[in-house]
Design an enzyme around this catalytic site. Structure first.
Site, PDB file in Angstrom:
ATOM      1  N   LYS A   1      -4.593  -6.475  -1.453  1.00  0.00           N
ATOM      2  CA  LYS A   1      -4.397  -5.840  -2.749  1.00  0.00           C
ATOM      3  C   LYS A   1      -5.107  -6.604  -3.877  1.00  0.00           C
ATOM      4  O   LYS A   1      -5.335  -6.052  -4.945  1.00  0.00           O
ATOM      5  CB  LYS A   1      -2.907  -5.738  -3.087  1.00  0.00           C
TER       6      LYS A   1
HETATM    7  C1  LIG Z   1      -0.315  -2.264   0.950  1.00  0.00           C
HETATM    8  C2  LIG Z   1      -0.371  -2.828   2.305  1.00  0.00           C
HETATM    9  C3  LIG Z   1      -0.721  -2.031   3.413  1.00  0.00           C
HETATM   10  C4  LIG Z   1      -0.932  -0.538   3.311  1.00  0.00           C
HETATM   11  O1  LIG Z   1      -2.075  -0.189   2.574  1.00  0.00           O
HETATM   12  P1  LIG Z   1      -2.210   1.293   1.992  1.00  0.00           P
HETATM   13  O2  LIG Z   1      -3.449   1.303   1.186  1.00  0.00           O
HETATM   14  O3  LIG Z   1      -0.983   1.516   1.154  1.00  0.00           O
HETATM   15  O4  LIG Z   1      -2.252   2.225   3.148  1.00  0.00           O
HETATM   16  C5  LIG Z   1      -0.828  -2.642   4.652  1.00  0.00           C
HETATM   17  N1  LIG Z   1      -0.584  -3.959   4.814  1.00  0.00           N
HETATM   18  C6  LIG Z   1      -0.236  -4.752   3.783  1.00  0.00           C
HETATM   19  C7  LIG Z   1       0.055  -6.189   4.039  1.00  0.00           C
HETATM   20  C8  LIG Z   1      -0.134  -4.229   2.486  1.00  0.00           C
HETATM   21  O5  LIG Z   1       0.216  -5.016   1.479  1.00  0.00           O
END
Ligand SMILES: *Cc1c(COP(=O)(O)O)cnc(C)c1O
Length: 426
Positions: free
Chosen positions: A106
């Site tokens: 993220k």
């Molecule tokens: C947010 C997240 C996901 C999922 O990603 P999306 O874009 O919401 O599908 C998977 N793994 C981790 C560790 C995350 O923080």
């Protein structure tokens, strides 16, 4: 470049307005009017580019309200950490996306959004309030990206008891311009509160609201960059890419990168027990169920907000989506087993999310086919689950022991909209 609403009942807007609005007024999602294929010069030579250069080439056609020199500078600041491809087993690779400041993928999108908003708010008088719902990692990445940015206030909503201790500390201990709300509900409730706030007229007259969730194009689009970057490190004619998915922003960003011309092979949409998309891929029916809490908590999402973007990329054709994407689901017990097996066989530490991607490749890679999964977060963010899987505690790195000592500050609210609205209005 203009961005239209996937519901087609709100006007198309430029990049700046789409980023600041976050959500079109008709409750759809912004989507670019075209996805230009990158020039043959770039596509034939992208493997020689540095990561910020590659990111610049990919964002340039979309972020048209930011002068090129400024955009390049933003991407240099955003993409300042390693995103390595690591071999795990024969023909199985990991794209490690957890080397940023909050140890999850993220960071890429959150930092790009923070810097774009910072750029646009330079000449704005009004304070901007950023609302963000988190299933675990978004909150920390956004808080970190915006911490101390003048003229920006961040409000994070997270589901009480459903994020890991470390995740909670990342989003409740910064203070300053960052506030945390602990919601008595699940992630979908948090997401619904944020969406409702955007549709509340009076609230929007009082506050200049924007969102840092992957509903915002500046959060969502830059995630396409690391898929192209992956190809600079791993060549293959027929790559199988396993993406651990919750809100489906990450995997749709992969499809987006492929549309720009990068030879990305096909995808596995990997979910935990919240398997609405794998079921859709199997049957063609989209039937959300209540959210289930799992060990891969950042993917505990039952109504993935980016699903309309996936549909848009394929003109709503179920047949076309099925050609490119297969679904995969792993239970909690299998997650633990996979972490233990991979540690034993390959000496590689999977986190509970990456474990689902790894298991998907083990099942779906054809002999001789190369597969790569996304390691979406650092395993230490999920220490209790890791201990359960491995039968021993992980070593705590220094950054964790420092963080755990800090005091949590959060206001508790219910999942009803009125209480949240009052909190924002005060
Ligand atoms: C947010 C997240 C996901 C999922 O990603 P999306 O874009 O919401 O599908 C998977 N793994 C981790 C560790 C995350 O923080």
């Amino acid at each position: 470049m203009k961005f239209f609403s996937t519901n087609r009942k709100a006007p198309a807007v430029g990049f700046k307005e789409a980023v600041i609005n976050s959500l079109p007024s008709d409750n759809g999602l912004y989507f670019p009017e075209s996805i230009p294929t990158l020039s043959p010069e770039v596509l034939s030579d992208f493997t020689s580019l540095a990561l910020p250069e590659l990111g610049f080439e990919m964002m340039k056609p979309f972020a048209t309200d930011i002068p090129e020199a400024d955009l390049f500078q933003i991407l240099e600041q955003v993409l300042s950490f390693d995103i390595p491809v690591v071999q795990v087993a024969e023909d199985i690779y990991s794209l490690e996306l957890y080397h940023g400041p909050t140890y999850a993928f993220k960071d890429v999108g959150a930092r790009f959004l923070a810097r774009c908003l910072g750029y646009f708010s330079q000449d704005q008088q009004e304070e901007v309030t950023i609302l963000v719902a988190t299933s675990g990692d978004t909150g920390g990445a956004v808080a970190n990206g915006f911490y101390g940015v003048e003229g920006v206030k961040v409000v994070i909503l997270y589901p009480s008891g459903k994020v890991s201790d470390l995740q909670e500390k990342q989003l409740t201990t910064l203070g300053g311009n960052i506030s945390a709300l602990e919601v008595a509900g699940d992630f979908d409730d948090c997401q619904a509160l944020v969406k409702q706030a955007f549709l509340d007229k009076e609230l929007n007259e009082k506050l200049s609201l924007t969102s840092a969730n992957s509903i915002n194009i500046a959060r969502w689009m830059p995630q396409s960059i690391y898929y192209a970057w992956m190809l600079t490190q791993l060549a293959s004619e027929d790559l199988l890419i396993a993406v651990p998915s919750g809100n489906y922003g990450n995997i749709t960003a992969a499809m987006f990168a492929r549309r720009m011309g990068f030879p990305l092979g096909s995808f596995l949409a990997c979910s935990n027990a919240n398997d609405v998309v794998p079921r859709y891929l199997q049957t063609g029916g989209y039937e959300p169920e209540p959210t289930i809490a799992t060990y891969a908590n950042a993917m505990d999402v039952s109504k993935p907000s980016n699903f309309p973007r996936m549909q848009e990329l394929y003109d709503g054709s179920y047949e076309a989506i099925k050609e490119d994407v297969r679904g995969f689901t792993l239970s909690d017990e299998e997650i633990l087993q996979t972490i233990a097996d991979c540690r034993r066989e390959s000496r590689y530490l999977l986190d509970p999310h990456g474990a689902i991607g790894y298991a998907a490749l083990k099942e779906h890679c054809k002999p001789g086919q190369r597969g790569i999964f996304l390691e979406t977060a650092h395993p230490i963010k999920f220490a209790p689950t890791m201990a359960k899987a491995l039968g021993q505690e992980l070593h705590m790195p220094g950054f964790v022991t420092d963080l755990i000592k800090r005091e949590k500050v959060a206001d508790k609210i219910g999942k009803g909209f009125e209480e949240f609205r009052e909190w924002l209005m005060k």
